[in-house]
Write a protein that holds these residues in place. Sequence first.
Motif, mmCIF file in Angstrom:
data_model
loop_
_atom_site.group_PDB
_atom_site.id
_atom_site.type_symbol
_atom_site.label_atom_id
_atom_site.label_comp_id
_atom_site.label_asym_id
_atom_site.label_seq_id
_atom_site.Cartn_x
_atom_site.Cartn_y
_atom_site.Cartn_z
ATOM 1 N N ASP A 278 7.693 23.976 4.331
ATOM 2 C CA ASP A 278 8.019 25.306 3.262
ATOM 3 C C ASP A 278 7.488 25.414 2.465
ATOM 4 N N PRO A 279 7.537 27.063 1.745
ATOM 5 C CA PRO A 279 6.400 27.686 1.209
ATOM 6 C C PRO A 279 6.251 26.851 0.355
ATOM 7 N N VAL A 280 5.005 26.601 -0.922
ATOM 8 C CA VAL A 280 5.244 26.480 -1.855
ATOM 9 C C VAL A 280 4.380 27.496 -3.402
ATOM 10 N N ALA A 281 4.980 27.017 -4.363
ATOM 11 C CA ALA A 281 5.232 28.575 -5.406
ATOM 12 C C ALA A 281 4.390 27.887 -5.723
ATOM 13 N N GLY A 282 2.398 29.597 -5.972
ATOM 14 C CA GLY A 282 1.844 29.676 -6.051
ATOM 15 C C GLY A 282 1.602 30.194 -7.847
ATOM 16 N N PRO A 283 0.525 30.219 -7.916
ATOM 17 C CA PRO A 283 0.256 30.343 -9.955
ATOM 18 C C PRO A 283 1.048 31.795 -10.041
ATOM 19 N N GLY A 284 2.167 31.372 -10.633
ATOM 20 C CA GLY A 284 3.577 32.799 -11.748
ATOM 21 C C GLY A 284 4.371 33.171 -10.516
ATOM 22 N N GLU A 285 4.383 32.033 -9.870
ATOM 23 C CA GLU A 285 6.144 32.344 -8.866
ATOM 24 C C GLU A 285 6.726 31.434 -9.571
ATOM 25 N N LEU A 286 7.783 31.535 -8.471
ATOM 26 C CA LEU A 286 8.951 30.939 -7.719
ATOM 27 C C LEU A 286 9.522 30.286 -6.178
ATOM 28 N N LEU A 287 9.687 29.247 -6.526
ATOM 29 C CA LEU A 287 10.446 28.649 -5.042
ATOM 30 C C LEU A 287 12.053 28.734 -4.974
ATOM 31 N N VAL A 288 12.586 29.458 -4.835
ATOM 32 C CA VAL A 288 14.662 29.588 -4.096
ATOM 33 C C VAL A 288 14.487 29.313 -3.081
ATOM 34 N N ARG A 289 15.279 27.866 -3.646
ATOM 35 C CA ARG A 289 16.099 27.700 -2.676
ATOM 36 C C ARG A 289 17.158 28.398 -2.523
ATOM 37 N N VAL A 290 17.498 29.442 -1.067
ATOM 38 C CA VAL A 290 18.133 30.187 -0.857
ATOM 39 C C VAL A 290 19.617 30.356 -0.439
ATOM 40 N N HIS A 291 20.317 30.343 -0.693
ATOM 41 C CA HIS A 291 22.288 30.044 -0.734
ATOM 42 C C HIS A 291 23.121 31.099 -0.280
ATOM 43 N N ALA A 292 22.341 32.657 -0.553
ATOM 44 C CA ALA A 292 22.537 34.032 0.214
ATOM 45 C C ALA A 292 21.678 35.222 -0.083
ATOM 46 N N SER A 293 21.276 35.825 1.370
ATOM 47 C CA SER A 293 20.811 37.263 1.132
ATOM 48 C C SER A 293 21.546 37.842 1.280
ATOM 49 N N THR A 294 20.869 38.865 1.814
ATOM 50 C CA THR A 294 21.798 40.318 2.115
ATOM 51 C C THR A 294 21.197 40.769 3.915
ATOM 52 N N VAL A 295 21.236 41.614 4.491
ATOM 53 C CA VAL A 295 21.040 42.741 5.414
ATOM 54 C C VAL A 295 20.664 43.980 5.351
ATOM 55 N N ASN A 296 20.103 44.596 4.869
ATOM 56 C CA ASN A 296 19.804 46.392 4.506
ATOM 57 C C ASN A 296 18.746 47.180 4.914
ATOM 58 N N ARG A 297 19.320 48.240 5.091
ATOM 59 C CA ARG A 297 18.351 49.418 5.570
ATOM 60 C C ARG A 297 16.533 49.416 5.607
ATOM 61 N N THR A 298 16.008 48.678 4.112
ATOM 62 C CA THR A 298 14.812 48.074 4.277
ATOM 63 C C THR A 298 14.827 46.629 4.623
ATOM 64 N N ASP A 299 15.621 46.254 5.160
ATOM 65 C CA ASP A 299 15.206 44.520 6.150
ATOM 66 C C ASP A 299 15.173 45.973 7.994
#
Length: 310
Positions: free
Chosen positions: A22-43
Amino acid sequence: MRAWVRESYGGPGVLRLEERPDPVAGPGELLVRVHASTVNRTDLAYLTGRPWVNRAVCGWPRPRAWARVLGSEYAGVVEAVGPGVTSYAVGDRVCGFADGRPGAHAERVVVAADSLVARLPGGWSFAGAAPAMEGAHYALAMPRVARTRPGDRVLILGATGAIGSALVQLLVADDVAVTAVSDQPLPDALRELPVTEEVAGPYDVVADAAGKSSFAACRHLLAPRGTYVSSDLGRGGVNLLLAAAHPRVRFPVPKAGPEVATEIAGRMAAGSYRPLIDRTYAFDELPAAYAYVATGRKVGNVVVTHDAAS
């Protein structure tokens, strides 16, 4: 946590579902449990390393460690906040776009609290909100740089993509006269808006939201003081070069800070913007989602649901 990982560039076949810490939130960061994502042209560009400039960003000859897990758009719940974060709290429902810092094709992702992230408006599902930010923040940059005003006539090329479909909605809400065209039929959600599909210039702005045209091809459609903008650099970076030398060409460099995210979320809450969703895949089907995006035929956005709560 489970994450889709790639160790090399290529097609969807290079993706492997693995267990990772699991990643860890550092200074100024959020740890988000992902419920949905996307696939876009950047990916997709990051996955394939094409065009080749993406390998300069992600690493050569193999992807750098930070680019092994892709996924730039997400919606989920804040599980932890890093030191110094006061704008969000554990339990907040958020959506965002991790520009240049992917990782959302996993069960958890760390994002900067001052990036393109906002709380979900009331009544929005994770799956509905996951594709909200990427296309819209690119779309917002186009009228900003073209300086559109209410009553202007704007032709949108590629109106069925993630950027184009967002741009149609944003401009209509701003009382701009929109002509929307695409190589695919407009979906009902766009046909219900006050737009036309009959190309009859001249236009104050021609906005190429798919990056498949050029200033030379569109120049005859512009009014004498009309402006051409494109969401793509163009072959050899021609659009960027023209923007530096030609008074009628502008390049829309997007802004990706919290102010833009707040504006997009406000439009979502007001009902003037809803990202179009073409297909939805389960998390275990992520390679199939990439394969579909690679066809170039998607309309709007492709969503990946990570669990039943989406």
